[in-house]
Design an enzyme around this catalytic site. Structure first.
Site, PDB file in Angstrom:
ATOM      1  N   HIS A 130       0.899  -1.311   0.002  1.00 54.17           N
ATOM      2  CA  HIS A 130       0.002   0.004   0.106  1.00 54.17           C
ATOM      3  C   HIS A 130       0.774   1.263  -0.036  1.00 54.17           C
ATOM      4  O   HIS A 130       1.899   1.416   0.810  1.00 54.17           O
ATOM      5  CB  HIS A 130      -0.775  -0.085   1.330  1.00 54.17           C
ATOM      6  N   GLU A 152      -8.216   7.171  -5.805  1.00 47.18           N
ATOM      7  CA  GLU A 152      -8.207   8.474  -6.300  1.00 47.18           C
ATOM      8  C   GLU A 152      -7.552   8.705  -7.442  1.00 47.18           C
ATOM      9  O   GLU A 152      -6.471   9.307  -7.628  1.00 47.18           O
ATOM     10  CB  GLU A 152      -7.687   9.466  -5.049  1.00 47.18           C
ATOM     11  N   GLU A 158     -16.298   2.433   1.367  1.00 41.37           N
ATOM     12  CA  GLU A 158     -15.827   3.137   2.443  1.00 41.37           C
ATOM     13  C   GLU A 158     -16.751   4.384   2.937  1.00 41.37           C
ATOM     14  O   GLU A 158     -16.901   4.661   3.949  1.00 41.37           O
ATOM     15  CB  GLU A 158     -14.471   3.845   2.218  1.00 41.37           C
TER      16      GLU A 158
HETATM   17  C1  NOJ Z   1      -8.769   6.480   0.535  1.00 39.57           C
HETATM   18  C2  NOJ Z   1      -8.781   5.124  -0.285  1.00 39.57           C
HETATM   19  O1  NOJ Z   1     -10.149   4.986  -1.160  1.00 39.57           O
HETATM   20  C3  NOJ Z   1      -8.809   4.028   0.938  1.00 39.57           C
HETATM   21  O2  NOJ Z   1      -9.406   2.816   0.214  1.00 39.57           O
HETATM   22  C4  NOJ Z   1      -7.800   4.051   1.908  1.00 39.57           C
HETATM   23  O3  NOJ Z   1      -8.077   3.430   2.915  1.00 39.57           O
HETATM   24  C5  NOJ Z   1      -7.185   5.190   2.075  1.00 39.57           C
HETATM   25  N1  NOJ Z   1      -7.490   6.397   0.886  1.00 39.57           N
HETATM   26  C6  NOJ Z   1      -5.738   5.658   2.878  1.00 39.57           C
HETATM   27  O4  NOJ Z   1      -5.171   5.285   1.949  1.00 39.57           O
HETATM   28 CA    CA Z   2     -11.122   7.026  -1.922  1.00 38.62          CA
END
Ligand code: NOJ
Ligand code: CA
Length: 680
Positions: free
Chosen positions: A389, A460, A484
């Site tokens: 990540h 993003e 989310e």
């Molecule tokens: C936004 C992402 O869409 C999400 O999945 C992630 O957990 C957070 N950023 C942190 O990177």
């Molecule tokens: Ca996002």
């Protein structure tokens, strides 16, 4: 046919799709202005639409033009996706190329190329190498797409910074993107005009479906489409930059992205259309078998629920060696091949809310309570791969400085996938997520990743435009309001109509990382004021409906353990031989069947909006003479996305291609079905 080509047309040139259902007519008028119309089954669907460009330091280009040459060709080919919704893709189109030259002044040259398919068309501009046009600074591309009526439109605002808006369903004349400014839950948003983002999908009064997007967005800025509600007019509006003051800078020769119009008599045909990938160049990477489509779990949802956090200083750090091992154990026990770990690296103390985010994140240094190598070793022993990540916090310069070392680290550790993120306003201020500068950044990341045999799942992101055909390490993207939002959005989360809309809009662009599979629908005790607005059965159906080569089992392992419905997540495929859209209406419902690659198993997902639905599925697509065991994970009779979301039932039947299956979907519900050939 009543084409509204301007009367003063000098030379009309046409191109037909292979079956003749779509016809493009290119015209130029007495002033040397040029444009096109599109007809479908002899009816005009795009009215006279003009084409021109504005530049910095040079006169506009779009009048005084003469057709200096034109040529046509036909292409029929079939290519293979290394992973995807289907293995074989047919690419069959007729192409019309028109060379234009200015009659006076600089005598500049411009070429327009149309490719006409049975499922729509694409056209792009080619700026040839020429003495009077070396460097081109585009301040506006004025490509019109003029509609023939007040269609019903599923749109989101033309935001230069994010695609995480809900879709709106209105008449064209009611599109009002400006009213969508200042959304409380977006870390960055910029909506300068009454414009929409693409894909934008429409239904005409005659029941025809249209969707507008772009293909092969390379070294150019993303296109939003400006709308004129009064005239049903639309025109490209490129994303800009406040730093440079222009939209695009290129040197001739170059091509623009394809402007695409998908045309379908049935809503489901939009999803089956492969127009966007077909308009991209063939695979440049060759063998990418180092990436295998996979289901994955992750140290992720627990942060969105507030159970743990990304940063270590909070005292409830999620990414610990111990937690990672527990997730690996869970994945290994449930036929899940990978695990994502967010919050593993230093920098998260300065993530959200910090103005100066440059130099903050380090993409090679783990927090002291996370032993990266030990976790990888543990995963390897259990056949669970780690997904890396990288949250860049929208500081791409910091990320680019570390790109080589970060991707080398992954290569050395045998990590073949990364999830990236770009939360916040781009640094430097004045650049936007969807402008040329960022388009080039995202591409650089993909290319660097490919060198190190890493596949990228970008959040993003820049929207997908079919680049996955050329660079098949572009596996999935967010670029929509993902799951989310259900955990923390203050506007009630994603409504039941969200995904039945996404399937016909965002999903036409490319694979999605939606992160389905939430079983603890009400999110208690973590988020008492939030919930997922679907039934549990719909969460299962999403593994089939919402396509992506990486599919998360997003919930916390404690909500899966001992749950009978987990069996569907264990079983469902992630890589497909073929896909069929069995039924659907935009924003209402959709049912998709997919056959798993290399097995003869079929999986079906069906989802509905807030309305209950009874659907009959014709199973004639199954192999003739073969019987299948169908296991149906459906909504219980009294299920309801809000009142009773976890009421589901599992039924089993034997079926053949001669059968029909009746499904009852609850409000906000769904059904997930596995069909296993008997004796296999
Ligand atoms: C936004 C992402 O869409 C999400 O999945 C992630 O957990 C957070 N950023 C942190 O990177
Ligand atoms: Ca996002």
């Amino acid at each position: 046919m009543s084409c509204k080509i301007p009367v003063e047309t000098v030379v009309p040139l046409t191109a037909e799709s292979p079956s003749g259902n779509n016809i493009v007519t290119f015209f130029s008028n007495a002033s040397g202005e040029v444009g096109y119309t599109v007809a479908h089954n002899d009816k005009v669907v795009i009215d006279s639409s003009y084409l021109s460009f504005d530049f910095k330091g040079m006169d506009p280009l779009g009048s005084g033009l003469k057709i200096s040459n034109s040529s046509s060709k036909s292409v029929t080919e079939t290519w293979e996706m290394p992973w995807g919704e289907q293995r074989k893709v047919k690419n069959n189109f007729n192409e019309l190329t028109i060379d234009l030259t200015e009659q006076e002044g600089l005598e500049r040259k411009l070429t327009v190329i149309f490719r006409v398919y049975d499922d729509g068309l694409g056209f792009r501009y080619h700026f040839p190498n020429q003495p009077n046009m070396k460097e081109v600074i585009i301040t506006d591309e004025n490509t019109q797409f003029n509609l023939t009526g007040d269609h019903k439109v599923w749109w989101m605002p033309g935001d230069w910074d994010i695609y995480e808006h809900l879709y709106n369903e209105t008449k064209f004349s009611e599109i009002d993107a400006i009213s969508k400014r200042n959304h409380p839950n977006l870390a960055q948003t910029h909506i300068p005009k009454n414009a929409v983002n693409t894909p934008v999908t429409m239904k005409t009064e005659d029941g025809l479906y249209l969707s507008f997007h772009e293909a092969n967005l390379t070294d150019y800025s993303g296109m939003t489409i400006k709308v004129d509600p009064a005239t049903f007019g639309m025109e490209s509006e490129l994303v800009g930059s406040e730093i440079t003051g222009y939209k695009v800078k290129r040197n001739t020769p170059f091509n623009t992205p394809w402007r695409t119009i998908q045309i379908a008599d049935r809503a489901g045909d939009l999803i089956e259309s492969k127009l966007i990938v077909n308009l991209n160049d063939p695979n440049k990477l060759g063998d990418v078998s180092w990436f295998k489509p996979t289901k994955y779990v992750g140290i992720w949802w627990e942060m969105h629920l507030g159970k743990s956090s990304w940063d270590m200083a909070s005292g409830k750090h999620g990414a610990t060696t111990e937690n990672a091992k527990a997730f690996i154990d869970f994945a290994a026990a449930n036929n899940i091949g990978a695990m994502l770990v967010e919050g593993w690296n230093t920098g998260w103390e300065h993530w959200i809310g910090f103005e100066d985010r440059e130099g903050v994140f380090d993409f090679v240094t783990p927090y002291p309570d996370y032993n990266l190598e030990e976790v990888i070793k543990y995963g390897k022993a259990k056949n669970v791969n780690i997904i890396m990540h990288h949250e860049t916090s929208a500081a791409p310069r910091t990320y680019e400085q570390q790109l080589d070392t970060a991707y080398k680290l992954m290569e050395n550790l045998g990590i073949h996938a990364v999830k990236t993120g770009y939360v916040g306003k781009i640094i430097p201020k004045g650049e936007y997520h969807h402008g040329q500068w960022m388009v080039n950044h995202y591409r650089k990341v993909l290319e660097t990743a490919a060198k190190h045999k890493v596949a990228v799942n970008a959040h993003e992101p820049i929207k997908p435009t079919g680049i996955r055909r050329t660079l098949p390490n572009a596996i999935a993207r967010e670029g929509l309001r993902g799951q989310e939002f259900n955990a923390w959005a203050s506007d009630g989360g994603n409504p039941p109509s969200h995904l039945p809309t996404v399937a016909f809009t965002r999903m036409l662009a490319g694979p999605i990382d939606y992160t389905p599979g939430i079983f603890n629908i009400k999110l208690d005790p973590w988020k008492e004021d939030n919930q997922v607005n679907t039934t549990l059965a719909q969460q299962l159906a999403l593994y089939v409906v919402i396509y992506g080569p990486v599919q998360m089992a997003a919930d916390l392992p404690e909500y899966y353990k001992g749950h009978e419905a987990l069996q569907f997540i264990r079983d469902v495929g992630v890589d497909w031989e073929e896909s069929k859209v069995l039924n659907g209406e935009i924003g209402d419902y959709v049912t998709i069947a997919r056959r798993e690659k290399s097995t003869h198993k079929w999986f079906i997902g069906s989802i509905t909006d807030e309305n209950p639905r009874e659907l009959t599925l014709d199973l004639s697509f199954l192999d003739n003479g073969q019987s299948y065991t169908a296991t149906i994970y459906g909504d219980a009779a009294d299920a309801h996305w809000d009142d009773n979301p976890t009421a589901y039932e599992i039924t089993t039947k034997t079926v053949t291609s001669k059968d029909k299956l009746n499904l009852k979907l609850a409000p906000g519900g769904g059904a997930a079905i596995s069909l296993v050939p008997a004796g296999k």
